[in-house]
Design an enzyme around this catalytic site. Structure first.
Site, PDB file in Angstrom:
ATOM      1  N   ASN A 113       0.802  -1.230   0.000  1.00 55.84           N
ATOM      2  CA  ASN A 113       0.000   0.000   0.000  1.00 55.84           C
ATOM      3  C   ASN A 113       0.830   1.273   0.000  1.00 55.84           C
ATOM      4  OD1 ASN A 113      -1.552  -2.091   2.121  1.00 55.84           O
ATOM      5  ND2 ASN A 113      -2.731  -1.403   0.353  1.00 55.84           N
ATOM      6  N   LEU A 122      -2.567   0.211   8.974  1.00 54.88           N
ATOM      7  CA  LEU A 122      -2.293  -0.226   7.601  1.00 54.88           C
ATOM      8  C   LEU A 122      -0.896  -0.829   7.480  1.00 54.88           C
ATOM      9  CD1 LEU A 122      -3.302  -0.234   4.597  1.00 54.88           C
ATOM     10  CD2 LEU A 122      -2.016   1.897   4.353  1.00 54.88           C
ATOM     11  N   VAL A 144       1.254   6.870  -0.008  1.00 56.87           N
ATOM     12  CA  VAL A 144       0.495   5.831   0.683  1.00 56.87           C
ATOM     13  C   VAL A 144      -0.975   5.886   0.280  1.00 56.87           C
ATOM     14  CG1 VAL A 144       0.191   7.293   2.741  1.00 56.87           C
ATOM     15  CG2 VAL A 144      -0.007   4.848   2.968  1.00 56.87           C
ATOM     16  N   CYS A 145      -1.568   4.695   0.154  1.00 56.65           N
ATOM     17  CA  CYS A 145      -2.996   4.589  -0.143  1.00 56.65           C
ATOM     18  C   CYS A 145      -3.709   4.406   1.197  1.00 56.65           C
ATOM     19  CB  CYS A 145      -3.241   3.388  -1.056  1.00 56.65           C
ATOM     20  SG  CYS A 145      -4.977   3.150  -1.417  1.00 56.65           S
ATOM     21  N   LEU A 146      -4.236   5.501   1.729  1.00 58.46           N
ATOM     22  CA  LEU A 146      -4.892   5.473   3.040  1.00 58.46           C
ATOM     23  C   LEU A 146      -6.288   6.072   2.882  1.00 58.46           C
ATOM     24  CD1 LEU A 146      -4.270   4.741   6.029  1.00 58.46           C
ATOM     25  CD2 LEU A 146      -3.602   7.126   6.350  1.00 58.46           C
TER      26      LEU A 146
END
Length: 154
Positions: A78, A111, A85-87
């Site tokens: 991620n 995550l 970052v994919c949050l």
């Protein structure tokens, strides 16, 4: 400068309460829109190191979400090679002005500790994580030992 007032308050709260997994917070008091700190994960394979992150708050904060960048390389599905970052909590479509920075940091730590291969930024690592967890963990641990920051000891 509503953003600065709110960030000052949030920073004071975080420093007062302390966060086990977010340490060495550095903020230039003249520019509260940029924070740096160390993410200190609990779970293998990332518990062999720490990861420096930078949080950039827009001038429109809290009406627009902060951006988080990993400054330390990490082997994670991620988080891409540039540290993006994919949050979901800070995506434009999910962001809520009531969300506080400590909640964002907690989501980030969760995550890191528990990758989400269904929302990858690195499809190759997501595939490895899903199909060969043992190999993924070995690679991630070696990568963490090689590139990770030293964990705070206190």
């Amino acid at each position: 400068m509503a953003a600065s007032r709110r960030l000052m308050k949030e920073l004071e709260e975080i420093r007062k309460c302390g966060m086990e997994n977010f340490r060495n917070i550095q903020v230039d008091e003249a520019n509260l829109l940029t924070w740096q700190g160390l993410i200190v994960p609990d779970n293998p394979p990332y518990n062999k190191g720490a990861f420096r992150i930078e949080i950039n708050f827009p001038a429109e904060y809290p009406f627009k979400p902060p951006r988080i960048t990993f400054k330390t390389k990490i082997y994670h599905p991620n988080i891409d090679e540039k540290g993006q970052v994919c949050l979901p909590v800070i995506s434009a479509e999910n962001w809520k002005p009531a969300t506080k920075t400590d909640q964002v940091i907690q989501s980030l730590i969760a995550l890191v500790n528990d990758p989400q291969p269904e929302h990858p930024l690195r499809a190759d690592l997501a595939e490895e994580y899903s199909n060969d967890r043992k190999k993924f963990c070995k690679n991630a641990e070696e990568f963490t030992k090689k590139y990770g920051e030293k964990r705070p000891v206190d």
